[in-house]
Design a protein around this motif. Structure first.
Motif, PDB file in Angstrom:
ATOM      1  N   LYS A   2       0.587  -1.107  -0.067  1.00 11.34           N
ATOM      2  CA  LYS A   2       0.188   0.045  -0.054  1.00 11.34           C
ATOM      3  C   LYS A   2       1.074   1.068   0.063  1.00 11.34           C
ATOM      4  CE  LYS A   2      -3.742   0.056   2.593  1.00 11.34           C
ATOM      5  NZ  LYS A   2      -4.471   0.238   3.935  1.00 11.34           N
ATOM      6  N   ILE A   3       0.747   1.922  -1.086  1.00 15.65           N
ATOM      7  CA  ILE A   3       1.749   3.130  -1.238  1.00 15.65           C
ATOM      8  C   ILE A   3       0.773   4.555  -1.387  1.00 15.65           C
ATOM      9  CG2 ILE A   3       3.263   4.011  -2.921  1.00 15.65           C
ATOM     10  CD1 ILE A   3       3.772   1.448  -4.036  1.00 15.65           C
ATOM     11  N   ALA A   4       1.108   5.533  -0.420  1.00 13.82           N
ATOM     12  CA  ALA A   4       0.546   6.791  -0.382  1.00 13.82           C
ATOM     13  C   ALA A   4       1.312   7.767  -0.662  1.00 13.82           C
ATOM     14  CB  ALA A   4      -0.138   6.545   1.048  1.00 13.82           C
ATOM     15  N   SER A   5       0.657   9.080  -0.973  1.00 19.59           N
ATOM     16  CA  SER A   5       1.085  10.397  -1.122  1.00 19.59           C
ATOM     17  C   SER A   5       0.523  11.319  -0.305  1.00 19.59           C
ATOM     18  CB  SER A   5       1.079  10.619  -2.564  1.00 19.59           C
ATOM     19  OG  SER A   5       1.652  12.102  -2.690  1.00 19.59           O
ATOM     20  N   GLU A  24      -3.502   4.261  11.909  1.00 18.31           N
ATOM     21  CA  GLU A  24      -4.767   3.741  11.421  1.00 18.31           C
ATOM     22  C   GLU A  24      -4.837   3.471   9.913  1.00 18.31           C
ATOM     23  OE1 GLU A  24      -7.482   6.868  11.976  1.00 18.31           O
ATOM     24  OE2 GLU A  24      -7.307   6.888  14.083  1.00 18.31           O
ATOM     25  N   PHE A  25      -4.163   3.813   9.122  1.00 19.15           N
ATOM     26  CA  PHE A  25      -4.332   3.546   7.738  1.00 19.15           C
ATOM     27  C   PHE A  25      -3.258   2.426   7.450  1.00 19.15           C
ATOM     28  CE2 PHE A  25      -3.732   4.352   3.218  1.00 19.15           C
ATOM     29  CZ  PHE A  25      -5.084   4.297   2.757  1.00 19.15           C
ATOM     30  N   ASP A 236      -7.958   9.037   0.538  1.00 16.15           N
ATOM     31  CA  ASP A 236      -8.547   9.046   1.921  1.00 16.15           C
ATOM     32  C   ASP A 236      -8.708  10.353   2.654  1.00 16.15           C
ATOM     33  OD1 ASP A 236      -9.307   8.188   4.472  1.00 16.15           O
ATOM     34  OD2 ASP A 236      -6.997   7.818   5.244  1.00 16.15           O
ATOM     35  N   ARG A 237     -10.158  10.627   2.453  1.00 15.25           N
ATOM     36  CA  ARG A 237     -10.706  12.098   2.846  1.00 15.25           C
ATOM     37  C   ARG A 237     -10.520  12.169   4.349  1.00 15.25           C
ATOM     38  NH1 ARG A 237     -14.630  14.730  -0.271  1.00 15.25           N
ATOM     39  NH2 ARG A 237     -15.886  15.195   1.312  1.00 15.25           N
ATOM     40  N   THR A 238     -10.465  11.015   5.211  1.00 13.99           N
ATOM     41  CA  THR A 238     -10.634  11.213   6.516  1.00 13.99           C
ATOM     42  C   THR A 238      -9.739  12.198   7.281  1.00 13.99           C
ATOM     43  OG1 THR A 238     -11.208   8.822   6.556  1.00 13.99           O
ATOM     44  CG2 THR A 238     -10.457   9.783   8.685  1.00 13.99           C
ATOM     45  N   PRO A 239      -8.442  12.214   6.993  1.00 15.13           N
ATOM     46  CA  PRO A 239      -7.666  13.105   7.816  1.00 15.13           C
ATOM     47  C   PRO A 239      -7.829  14.508   7.569  1.00 15.13           C
ATOM     48  CG  PRO A 239      -6.068  11.702   6.766  1.00 15.13           C
ATOM     49  CD  PRO A 239      -7.576  11.440   6.166  1.00 15.13           C
ATOM     50  N   ARG A 240      -8.553  15.056   6.353  1.00 18.62           N
ATOM     51  CA  ARG A 240      -8.982  16.271   5.944  1.00 18.62           C
ATOM     52  C   ARG A 240      -9.903  16.685   6.927  1.00 18.62           C
ATOM     53  NH1 ARG A 240      -9.785  20.670   5.572  1.00 18.62           N
ATOM     54  NH2 ARG A 240      -9.532  22.309   3.734  1.00 18.62           N
TER      55      ARG A 240
END
Length: 256
Positions: A2-5, A24-25, A236-240
Motif C-alpha cells: 500500500k503506497i500513499a502520497s 490507522e491507515f 483517503d478524505r478522513t484526515p482532511r
C-alpha cells in the motif's frame, strides 16, 4: 504493498495527524510533500517508533519531501533531480523491495505567464528526462506526489473557471503531465474509477471541504509493469476532517 502520497503542509504542525494516520491507515510506503523542515529537524526518531524508516530532503519554511517505509530502510536514495540545478527541495526517490518510488512536489507556478510558471514548465521537462532514465533502470516504477496539475475536467469543480488561463489547468501544464504519462505511466485512479469530483485538495476558505469544492492534484502514477497489479486506488478524505488538517488528503494505490 500500500503506497500513499500526502502533502502535509508543514510536518512540524501536522506530525500528530501523520502519526495517527500511519497507525490507522498502515501504509507500507508514504511520500510526503511540503514537510517545510530542514533535515536536522526531521522527526526521524518519532516515525521510527511507529516502525517507519525515512529518507528526506528538506529546507527551511518551504517545500521539502520525504519517503517513509514500514519495517525497512529505503534503498538507492536519490535526492533531487539529477543534473538539474535547483535550490528547492522538491524531489526524492528510493527503492522498496523491487519497486522504485519517485516522490515529487511539483512547482505551483503562481499564475500563467509568470516567471514561476516558466520555472514550473522547465522543472517538469527535467522530471521527464529523469523519469525516462528511471524507467529504463526500474521497470516497476511508482511516481507520486502533489503534481499541482488537475489532469482533466473531471478533476475540477467548474471547468469554465478552471480553464486554459488558470494555473493548475492550463494547456501547457496538462500537456507536460501527458508527456510524463506517455513515457509508460498510468494515472492509477483512472484505471479503476472515471467519476468526477474525486478531489484531494480543498481550500481552507469558504467551507470548500464541506461543499466538496476541490481539485484532484495529488496523483499516484504506475508504470506499465505495475498496471495489472493495481488492486485498489483512492483518496483517503478522513484526515482532511480532523482538527488542524492539511488542505490535502492522502492519495493511495495498493499493488498486489
Amino acid at each position: 504493498m500500500k503506497i500513499a502520497s500526502w502533502n502535509v503542509n508543514s510536518l512540524n504542525v501536522r506530525l500528530p495527524q501523520l502519526q495517527q494516520w500511519l497507525a490507522e491507515f498502515a501504509p507500507d510506503v508514504v511520500g510526503l510533500q511540503e514537510t517545510k523542515l530542514e533535515d536536522h529537524r526531521f522527526p526521524d526518531a518519532a516515525l521510527a517508533e511507529l516502525g517507519y524508516r525515512s529518507a528526506f530532503h528538506g529546507q527551511k519554511t518551504y517545500n521539502g519531501v520525504a519517503i517513509l517505509v514500514r519495517d525497512q530502510t529505503p534503498e538507492q536514495v536519490q535526492i533531487a533531480i539529477p543534473g538539474f540545478d535547483d535550490a528547492q527541495a522538491r524531489a526524492i526517490a528510493a527503492t522498496v523491495d523491487d519497486v522504485r518510488i519517485v516522490n515529487l512536489y511539483v512547482v505551483n507556478g503562481q499564475d500563467v505567464g509568470t516567471d514561476k510558471y516558466a520555472y514550473k514548465l522547465r522543472w517538469l521537462d527535467a522530471v521527464h528526462g529523469w523519469l525516462a532514465e528511471e524507467l529504463r533502470a526500474h521497470p516497476k516504477l511508482v511516481v507520486l506526489g502533489d503534481f499541482n496539475i488537475a489532469p482533466d475536467d473531471r478533476d475540477v469543480p467548474d471547468p469554465q473557471t478552471w480553464d486554459d488561463d488558470h494555473i493548475l489547468t492550463s494547456t501547457a501544464e496538462r500537456n507536460a503531465l501527458r508527456r510524463l504519462l506517455a513515457l509508460g505511466l498510468h494515472d492509477a485512479l483512472r484505471l479503476h474509477n472515471h467519476e468526477a469530483g474525486l478531489f484531494s485538495w480543498w481550500d481552507y476558505r469558504q467551507a470548500a471541504f464541506r461543499r466538496n469544492l476541490g481539485l484532484r492534484i495529488d496523483l499516484t502514477l504506475v508504470s506499465d509493469a505495475l498496471k495489472a497489479q493495481v488492486a485498489e486506488v483512492g483518496i483517503d478524505r478522513t484526515p482532511r476532517g480532523w482538527e488542524r488538517p492539511s488542505d490535502h488528503a492522502p492519495a493511495f494505490v495498493t499493488l498486489r
